[in-house]
Write an enzyme that holds these catalytic residues in place. Structure first.
Site, PDB file in Angstrom:
ATOM      1  N   THR A 518       1.076  -1.455  -0.264  1.00 54.17           N
ATOM      2  CA  THR A 518      -0.060  -0.009   0.473  1.00 54.17           C
ATOM      3  C   THR A 518       1.194   0.880  -0.200  1.00 54.17           C
ATOM      4  OG1 THR A 518      -1.820  -1.475   1.040  1.00 54.17           O
ATOM      5  CG2 THR A 518      -1.646   1.225   1.395  1.00 54.17           C
ATOM      6  N   HIS A 519       1.796   1.670  -0.684  1.00 53.35           N
ATOM      7  CA  HIS A 519       2.674   2.058  -0.659  1.00 53.35           C
ATOM      8  C   HIS A 519       2.540   2.831  -2.094  1.00 53.35           C
ATOM      9  CE1 HIS A 519       4.638  -0.896   2.883  1.00 53.35           C
ATOM     10  NE2 HIS A 519       3.511  -0.102   3.011  1.00 53.35           N
ATOM     11  N   THR A 520       2.191   4.040  -1.924  1.00 51.21           N
ATOM     12  CA  THR A 520       2.461   4.868  -2.950  1.00 51.21           C
ATOM     13  C   THR A 520       2.223   5.557  -2.802  1.00 51.21           C
ATOM     14  OG1 THR A 520      -0.674   5.023  -2.527  1.00 51.21           O
ATOM     15  CG2 THR A 520      -0.049   2.969  -4.224  1.00 51.21           C
TER      16      THR A 520
END
Lengths: 592, 231
Positions: A518-520
């Site tokens: 989820t590391h956008t």
């Protein structure tokens, strides 16, 4: 016409990690503050109480704590010429919503960036020459150094009750810690929990290969702990329901377990939940924010005037709100001009499943999001000589089982049938005797990878969705192949019966169906001047100096670490400057 | 106490009751809860033909065998029927606004206009009509071997359905079937925690403080469910 609320000194958009840090900072300074959170109020009790929280279907699969995509999602395409399609069902990444944001259902992997990550372009140019950076790669230096951020990393780790072993204490390398980390000013506040079995096997194999494994820095408390704000945490019991779940034990650091308890009764803070901000309001000069407009719980438009606006939503939402509000110049990939939406990046993750004999008892359900894990950092950042490899970046490699939840976390060999008696044999045989190892890799930024507003699709309020234009590049395929090969060597050293690696090979597009991370990052990046960035080193908008933008949207390119430590460090660095300078006399903190 | 302080003999002593419990787990559960002793479940969403299809398909996807309970016995069809009657079945979790780019690359994910309910309704009808077209029998009336052959054709897209793409329908069916086998029993599947017992997942126990320093030794306790029931 929206109804108009009484003006306040500051309005905060999004009440997750950075929103909570800012709420504390600004109310400490005596400001009247309103925090607007799009999702519901949430607290350990009643929302994360045992046993209801340990429901894999509800939280791990359906994602009841996540932002409902029905209301708002993003659209995705692989390149600027394509038509984007909506991200209709969860897959590659999950968005938080509600008080605490994704800080409720993260794993608690609390890394710092490496010093060279923060001056990446200069570092690469100095070590390998300018030509080492591909022409379309748009990486740049952070306008702030590791040394400047270090006290703030340290403070956030204390706020979180982080566990780990220092590898570099004030310049002295310490056995058992990460020898590649930047110098720490202090030890971790708490010792690590004992490694789980899959981590013990990993550490032994990594040591045999000459690497230096260390406990993964974890915001999962190992003991009863009181943080600098007087908020108390309890010890983690390795319940196996960490990522995607709220913590029922007050062990995993979240805004709820670290900061919010001291803010609850502050008379100068009002938190309005189910309040969906749709626009940051600007005055006629478009250089000053006058407040925000939001849709309240009853569906009414409300204007909240404020002298200071803090945008602290999730990375993608930050960028969308800037674009919808007309703050800053939108990025244009054809000319390279404009900055809002520029340098969107992500992570590339490879996983190796190891299948052991039946006398190797992995007990995969005994796990936490980060505690009990062992990692190596030899192949991340610029910790190794990249000259012969022809790529930039790298991966943290770790024993990565966060639980043994059988719907989502079942490991069977790729050759096993997917259903029928053969499938049953495989799950029964392998469930308790398999382990997953992860290489979480960085993704650089590129000219044609960016965020803008979708021309077609709307959210449930009729407002445009954010459009993501993204695909993998050769640099990342090479990075992942190299990282996965190192990971496989470690796994082979454990002598499992068999192993299998899942990774993106050249030619395979970014796939929204497959969870990566989820590391956008990026889209409202920080930099040295208004032509290369949206915000300055203090996270202050170049165009609208009474607007501050928090979070991973600031990252000019992504790192091979989880982002929370870095983004919290940047938030506290900004908070210090606000306290010491901006709030005394609001002004542009860096000359454009 | 560290792992190394346990002798091999202690290990066997401690582990043995667990091993026996696991080995026995399946048989007594089945004799205690024979299929016909369950009150007859009346499906809320599925009609008779659909119910027959789902029961037959689940019975092939997770057959009853020596490994552990079959999907039907575990209540998976009940689970699916109930899920489809919940907001999930109505697509409430998904972004369902058009336009729908059904020709988008698969890597951009699900792009059909169908909610899970619609996918089942159309998928089952189309699958049954494909079966009938071939030899005038509905899927549920085929032999086990024929059913498996047909499911494989759906999975691999080697049959064309007049409706949703076969592989998409199959993927939905398979993922809901697995969910029903392993989700907490309160949702109607995983009856008697049979799915969890088969693999050795302790369910909602969620407290392993006592095992933190015993890593590498088999965890000895059976599952508990969210409602507190044990097995």
């Amino acid at each position: 016409m929206p109804s108009r609320k009484k003006p306040v000194d500051a309005v905060i958009i999004g009440y997750g990690w950075t929103g909570s840090i800012m709420a504390k900072t600004l109310t400490d300074a005596g400001l009247s503050v309103v925090a607007l959170e799009r999702g519901p109020a949430r607290d350990t009790a009643p929302d994360f109480e045992y046993p209801r929280i340990v429901d894999e279907l509800k939280h791990g699969i359906r994602g009841d704590l996540w932002q409902p995509l029905a209301k708002e999602t993003v659209t995705v395409r692989h390149s600027p010429g394509d038509v984007a399609s909506p991200y209709r069902q969860y897959g590659a990444f999950v968005f938080g919503t509600g008080v605490g944001g994704a800080g409720v259902h993260w794993n608690g992997m609390l890394w710092r960036a490496s010093p060279e990550d923060l001056r990446l372009r200069s570092h690469i140019e100095q070590r390998y020459g300018k030509k080492f950076i591909p022409e379309d790669m748009t990486i740049q230096d952070y306008p702030v150094s590791f040394e400047e951020l270090e006290p703030h990393f340290d403070h956030f780790e204390k706020v979180c009750g982080a566990t780990g072993t220092a590898g570099n204490l004030r310049g002295t390398l310490k056995a058992g810690g990460n020898p590649f980390e930047g110098a720490r000013s202090d030890e971790f506040p708490s010792p690590p929990l004992p490694p789980v079995y899959s981590s013990q096997l990993f550490a032994k194999a990594a040591t045999e290969l000459g690497y230096k494994p260390f406990p993964l820095p974890a915001a999962n408390s190992s003991r009863a702990y009181t943080n600098p704000y007087g908020v108390r945490q309890g010890p983690c019991n390795m319940c196996g329901f960490c990522e995607r779940f709220g913590c029922f034990l007050y062990s995993k650091a979240s805004p709820q377990t670290t900061i919010l308890p001291i803010l609850t009764n502050r008379p100068n803070l009002e938190v309005r939940t189910n309040s969906y901000v749709t626009r940051i309001l600007l005055d006629k000069s478009r250089t000053r924010a006058t407040g925000v407009v939001y849709v309240d719980e009853g569906g009414q438009e409300v204007e909240q005037p404020a002298d200071l606006v803090v945008l602290s939503a999730f990375q993608l939402h930050n960028v969308r709100l800037l674009l919808m509000s007309g703050v800053g110049k939108p990025y244009d990939p054809t000319t390279g001009q404009g900055v809002v939406g520029k340098n969107y990046a992500y992570q590339m993750v490879a996983g190796t499943a190891a299948f052991f004999k039946e006398d190797v008892e992995i007990n995969p359900f005994i796990a936490a999001g980060a505690a009990g894990m062992m990692a190596i950092d030899e192949f991340n950042s610029d910790h190794f000589d990249h000259a012969a490899h022809g790529f930039i970046g790298g991966s943290t490699i770790y024993a990565g089982g966060t639980g043994g939840r059988p719907i989502d976390q079942m490991l069977i060999p790729p050759s096993a049938p997917r259903w029928g008696t053969g499938w049953k044999e495989a799950v029964k045989k392998h469930y308790r005797h398999s382990a997953i190892y992860i290489a979480q890799g960085s993704v650089m930024s590129y000219r044609s990878r960016y965020l803008d507003l979708d021309p077609t699709y709307k959210d449930s309020h009729g407002l445009p969705l954010l459009r993501m234009t993204f695909d993998w590049h050769d640099n990342e395929y090479k990075m992942a192949a190299y990282s996965a090969a190192r990971m496989e060597e470690i796994v082979k050293t454990m002598r499992p019966d068999s192993f299998a690696t899942e990774m993106f090979k050249p030619g395979i597009h970014f796939d929204t169906r497959i969870y990566q991370s989820t590391h956008t990052t990026g889209g409202a990046i920080m930099g040295s001047n208004p032509s290369n960035s949206v915000i300055n080193r203090y996270s202050q908008s170049w165009d609208v100096p009474n607007l501050f933008v928090m979070g991973a949207s600031a990252f000019p390119q992504n790192i091979g670490y989880n982002p929370t430590g870095l983004l919290a460090g940047l938030a506290y660095f900004s908070a210090k400057q606000m306290r010491e300078s901006y709030l005394k006399s609001p002004h542009a903190l860096v000359d454009a | 106490m560290s792992t190394s302080r346990y002798s091999r003999r202690d290990f066997i002593k401690v582990a043995a009751p667990a091993a026996i419990a696991v080995a026995q787990g399946v048989t007594p559960a089945r004799s205690r809860e024979p299929q016909d002793a369950q009150p007859k479940y009346l499906p809320v969403f599925f009609n008779d033909a659909e119910w027959a299809f789902v029961n037959a398909a689940v019975d092939r996807l997770i057959p009853a065998d020596a490994q552990g309970p079959g999907g039907v016995e575990a209540g998976v069809p009940v689970f699916i029927d109930r899920q489809l009657d919940m907001p999930y079945g109505h697509g409430a979790y998904f972004y369902m606004q058009g336009p729908f780019h059904t020709d988008a690359p698969p890597s951009l994910g699900y792009q059909l206009q169908y909610t899970p309910r619609e996918l089942y309704r159309l998928g089952i009808a189309a699958a049954n009509s494909a079966c009938k077209q071939a030899d005038n029998r509905a899927f549920a009336d085929l032999s086990h071997a024929e059913q498996e052959q047909f499911l494989t054709a759906l999975e691999t897209g080697n049959v064309t359905l007049q409706g949703p793409p076969a592989a998409t329908f199959f993927a939905q069916l398979l993922s809901n079937t697995r969910e029903g086998y392993f989700a907490d029993p309160m949702y109607g599947g995983n009856r008697g925690m049979g799915g969890w017992k088969m693999i050795g997942f302790p369910g909602a126990r969620a407290d392993f403080t006592d095992w933190m320093n015993q890593q590498g030794r088999a965890y000895p306790y059976g599952p508990t469910a969210i409602n507190g029931s044990r097995s």
